[in-house]
Motif scaffolding. Structure first.
Motif, mmCIF file in Angstrom:
data_model
loop_
_atom_site.group_PDB
_atom_site.id
_atom_site.type_symbol
_atom_site.label_atom_id
_atom_site.label_comp_id
_atom_site.label_asym_id
_atom_site.label_seq_id
_atom_site.Cartn_x
_atom_site.Cartn_y
_atom_site.Cartn_z
ATOM 1 N N VAL A 9 -7.951 4.119 2.472
ATOM 2 C CA VAL A 9 -7.185 5.190 1.817
ATOM 3 C C VAL A 9 -6.061 5.712 2.725
ATOM 4 O O VAL A 9 -4.953 5.988 2.260
ATOM 5 C CB VAL A 9 -8.129 6.343 1.396
ATOM 6 C CG1 VAL A 9 -7.338 7.487 0.774
ATOM 7 C CG2 VAL A 9 -9.165 5.826 0.405
ATOM 8 N N ASN A 10 -6.338 5.805 4.025
ATOM 9 C CA ASN A 10 -5.320 6.359 4.940
ATOM 10 C C ASN A 10 -4.597 5.280 5.743
ATOM 11 O O ASN A 10 -3.875 5.596 6.692
ATOM 12 C CB ASN A 10 -5.982 7.349 5.912
ATOM 13 C CG ASN A 10 -6.595 8.509 5.162
ATOM 14 O OD1 ASN A 10 -5.948 9.105 4.312
ATOM 15 N ND2 ASN A 10 -7.854 8.797 5.423
ATOM 16 N N ALA A 11 -4.793 4.026 5.344
ATOM 17 C CA ALA A 11 -4.256 2.914 6.139
ATOM 18 C C ALA A 11 -2.736 2.951 6.258
ATOM 19 O O ALA A 11 -2.189 2.660 7.313
ATOM 20 C CB ALA A 11 -4.701 1.580 5.553
ATOM 21 N N HIS A 12 -2.054 3.355 5.165
ATOM 22 C CA HIS A 12 -0.595 3.324 5.214
ATOM 23 C C HIS A 12 -0.049 4.347 6.212
ATOM 24 O O HIS A 12 0.821 4.006 7.028
ATOM 25 C CB HIS A 12 -0.001 3.567 3.818
ATOM 26 C CG HIS A 12 1.475 3.366 3.785
ATOM 27 N ND1 HIS A 12 2.351 4.344 3.409
ATOM 28 C CD2 HIS A 12 2.227 2.288 4.128
ATOM 29 C CE1 HIS A 12 3.588 3.889 3.515
ATOM 30 N NE2 HIS A 12 3.541 2.640 3.941
ATOM 31 N N GLU A 13 -0.602 5.571 6.192
ATOM 32 C CA GLU A 13 -0.155 6.602 7.145
ATOM 33 C C GLU A 13 -0.445 6.137 8.569
ATOM 34 O O GLU A 13 0.381 6.283 9.471
ATOM 35 C CB GLU A 13 -0.863 7.947 6.900
ATOM 36 C CG GLU A 13 -0.320 8.754 5.734
ATOM 37 C CD GLU A 13 -0.792 8.211 4.398
ATOM 38 O OE1 GLU A 13 -1.764 7.428 4.396
ATOM 39 O OE2 GLU A 13 -0.180 8.544 3.367
ATOM 40 N N ALA A 14 -1.649 5.562 8.748
ATOM 41 C CA ALA A 14 -2.028 5.100 10.086
ATOM 42 C C ALA A 14 -1.096 3.988 10.550
ATOM 43 O O ALA A 14 -0.680 3.940 11.710
ATOM 44 C CB ALA A 14 -3.474 4.618 10.077
ATOM 45 N N TYR A 15 -0.732 3.108 9.608
ATOM 46 C CA TYR A 15 0.177 2.005 9.929
ATOM 47 C C TYR A 15 1.542 2.559 10.372
ATOM 48 O O TYR A 15 2.112 2.100 11.361
ATOM 49 C CB TYR A 15 0.334 1.086 8.715
ATOM 50 C CG TYR A 15 1.565 0.222 8.773
ATOM 51 C CD1 TYR A 15 1.629 -0.868 9.636
ATOM 52 C CD2 TYR A 15 2.677 0.518 7.991
ATOM 53 C CE1 TYR A 15 2.780 -1.647 9.703
ATOM 54 C CE2 TYR A 15 3.818 -0.246 8.057
ATOM 55 C CZ TYR A 15 3.868 -1.329 8.921
ATOM 56 O OH TYR A 15 5.002 -2.074 8.993
ATOM 57 N N ASP A 73 -9.922 2.793 7.635
ATOM 58 C CA ASP A 73 -10.041 3.535 6.385
ATOM 59 C C ASP A 73 -8.916 3.108 5.434
ATOM 60 O O ASP A 73 -7.745 3.391 5.690
ATOM 61 C CB ASP A 73 -9.954 5.033 6.733
ATOM 62 C CG ASP A 73 -9.915 5.914 5.501
ATOM 63 O OD1 ASP A 73 -9.972 5.378 4.382
ATOM 64 O OD2 ASP A 73 -9.828 7.132 5.689
ATOM 65 N N ARG A 115 2.194 5.444 11.664
ATOM 66 C CA ARG A 115 2.062 6.061 12.998
ATOM 67 C C ARG A 115 2.088 4.989 14.082
ATOM 68 O O ARG A 115 2.782 5.111 15.091
ATOM 69 C CB ARG A 115 0.754 6.865 13.090
ATOM 70 C CG ARG A 115 0.856 8.276 12.499
ATOM 71 C CD ARG A 115 -0.297 9.150 12.998
ATOM 72 N NE ARG A 115 -1.608 8.593 12.683
ATOM 73 C CZ ARG A 115 -2.231 8.759 11.527
ATOM 74 N NH1 ARG A 115 -1.667 9.483 10.574
ATOM 75 N NH2 ARG A 115 -3.424 8.222 11.309
ATOM 76 N N SER A 141 -7.008 1.821 11.366
ATOM 77 C CA SER A 141 -7.807 3.056 11.309
ATOM 78 C C SER A 141 -9.220 2.851 10.796
ATOM 79 O O SER A 141 -10.076 3.699 10.979
ATOM 80 C CB SER A 141 -7.119 4.058 10.390
ATOM 81 O OG SER A 141 -7.273 3.640 9.044
ATOM 82 N N ALA A 178 -6.468 -2.048 7.361
ATOM 83 C CA ALA A 178 -7.128 -0.780 7.704
ATOM 84 C C ALA A 178 -7.954 -0.923 8.977
ATOM 85 O O ALA A 178 -7.967 -0.043 9.828
ATOM 86 C CB ALA A 178 -8.008 -0.328 6.540
#
Ligand SMILES: [Zn+2]
Length: 395
Positions: A259-265, A257, A267, A255, A251
């Motif tokens: 919780v949103n690490a997978h989406e950020a990864y 964060d 991207r 990013s 994370a």
């Protein structure tokens, strides 16, 4: 010979006891003793043995044969000795947590999905249960695993008592056992709350809450069955700690964060792929320009491009070669560095009849292919000079 009075049946929390050595034998050059009573758990039912000391002598293995518990020693004792025994409690309690975790997990899997336990293995790091599922299924979906874990941990948090006892035949016939006992007499039952009744001779915590947490690590087919790999208790805490640390590190990279690490990864991955593609494109364009400048005439009027391109890889080399012969009546002989020295690609335009595979071998490279395209490897780029000689190319 006298059966060993197994003290752990009545009290799984007994860590020290006194006993008398009643028999001694030698096995594989090691002394093994039997006692009138023992709190040492012998390997059985998938739960490994206890370690500890007897009269100060280290106990390195414990097995049961015909109701006699044999303690393997790193030293010796004598028949008639009165000994004080102590078991390694952290090891035993860890086994109780993994073994108890197996009960709650296997019970819930049976209830939710009709999974029948075939075998259990308590390992040094993780444990596994082999199961059969109705219809020959050999795995659970991600959603089913979440449901299973949720039910198991809800039950653990209810902290119901865990009871072990030897029921008479009448009582036994009314118990809702998860599976048929494998023995016919002295059947010992363990009950976790009102949801797991099964015959078991193992050691269990006094309440389900002492299992702490159960985490499924994987669920995969194994020899036609389903294998659920899991950790329980402090092992589960450590496992989840290491997962959280890894997630936090990732994370932080993408990013900050979790919780949103997978989406950020995802991207970042997409953006990196885009950059890589554009870079590859630029490199190929530059390579084509360099190779074009090396163009010489063949005796039949065609053009030969032969060039070592130190900044390309094999995939890009093929791309560049295709570009070079696109205009027709041309050969592209290209090399680039790789782990065996040089990657080699020989390509001809579709309107020519040269045999690239033959040329590649005659030039001293290893590999092959078809008449229109051949590839392989060579010690260095001198294969290009050799090929030019063979083709009789003019400067
Ligand atoms: Zn058990």
């Amino acid at each position: 010979m006298q059966n060993t009075n197994r003290l752990y049946y009545d009290n799984a929390y007994l860590t020290a006891f006194d006993a008398k050595v009643i028999a001694l034998r030698e096995l594989d050059g090691r002394c093994e003793v039997a006692l009138d009573q023992s709190a040492f758990y012998p390997t059985s039912g998938g739960q490994p043995y206890d370690t500890g000391t007897l009269g100060g002598v280290r106990v390195t293995d414990v097995n049961v044969e015909d109701n006699v518990v044999w303690h393997r020693l790193d030293g010796s004792l004598s028949v008639g000795d009165s000994v004080h025994g102590e078991i390694d409690w952290p090891r035993r309690f860890d086994h109780m947590q993994q073994h108890g975790g197996d009960h709650v997990l296997a019970g819930a899997c049976w209830e939710l999905f009709g999974g029948e336990t075939i075998g259990l293995h308590l390992g040094e790091e993780v444990s596994s249960i082999d199961m059969t599922l109705p219809g020959g299924r050999t795995h659970l979906t991600e959603e089913e695993i979440l449901r299973l874990e949720t039910l198991v941990n809800e039950r653990i948090q209810r902290d119901d008592p865990v009871r072990c006892w030897f029921p008479d035949e009448e009582e036994l016939s009314h118990l809702p056992l998860r599976k048929k006992p494998t023995v016919t007499e002295h059947i010992r039952i363990v009950a976790f709350g009102d949801y797991e009744y099964v015959a078991c001779g193992g050691t269990h915590p006094a309440t389900a809450g002492q299992l702490g947490v159960v985490k499924v690590i994987s669920c995969a087919p194994a020899r036609g069955k389903m294998r659920l790999t899991f950790v329980a208790g402090m092992r589960a805490v450590k496992y989840l700690q290491s997962c959280a640390l890894t997630a936090q590190k990732i994370a932080k990279e993408v990013s900050g964060d979790v919780v949103n690490a997978h989406e950020a990864y995802l991207r970042e991955k997409e953006a990196a792929k885009d950059v890589r593609q554009r870079l590859q494109q630029s490199l190929t364009e530059a390579a084509v320009e360099i190779a074009q400048a090396s163009g010489v005439s063949l005796p039949d009027g065609g053009t030969l491009y032969a060039r070592h391109l130190s900044f390309l890889d094999r995939a890009a080399l093929l791309h560049a070669a295709s570009f070079l012969v696109k205009g027709g009546n041309a050969l592209a002989l290209l090399t680039c560095p790789d782990k065996n020295g040089c990657a080699v690609i020989f390509l001809r335009s579709a309107d020519r009849n040269d045999d690239m595979s033959l040329l590649l071998r005659e030039s001293g490279a290893r590999g092959g292919g078809k008449p229109d395209m051949a590839q392989g490897s060579a010690a260095d780029e001198s294969v290009l000079e050799k090929a030019k000689e063979i083709l009789g190319a003019q400067k």
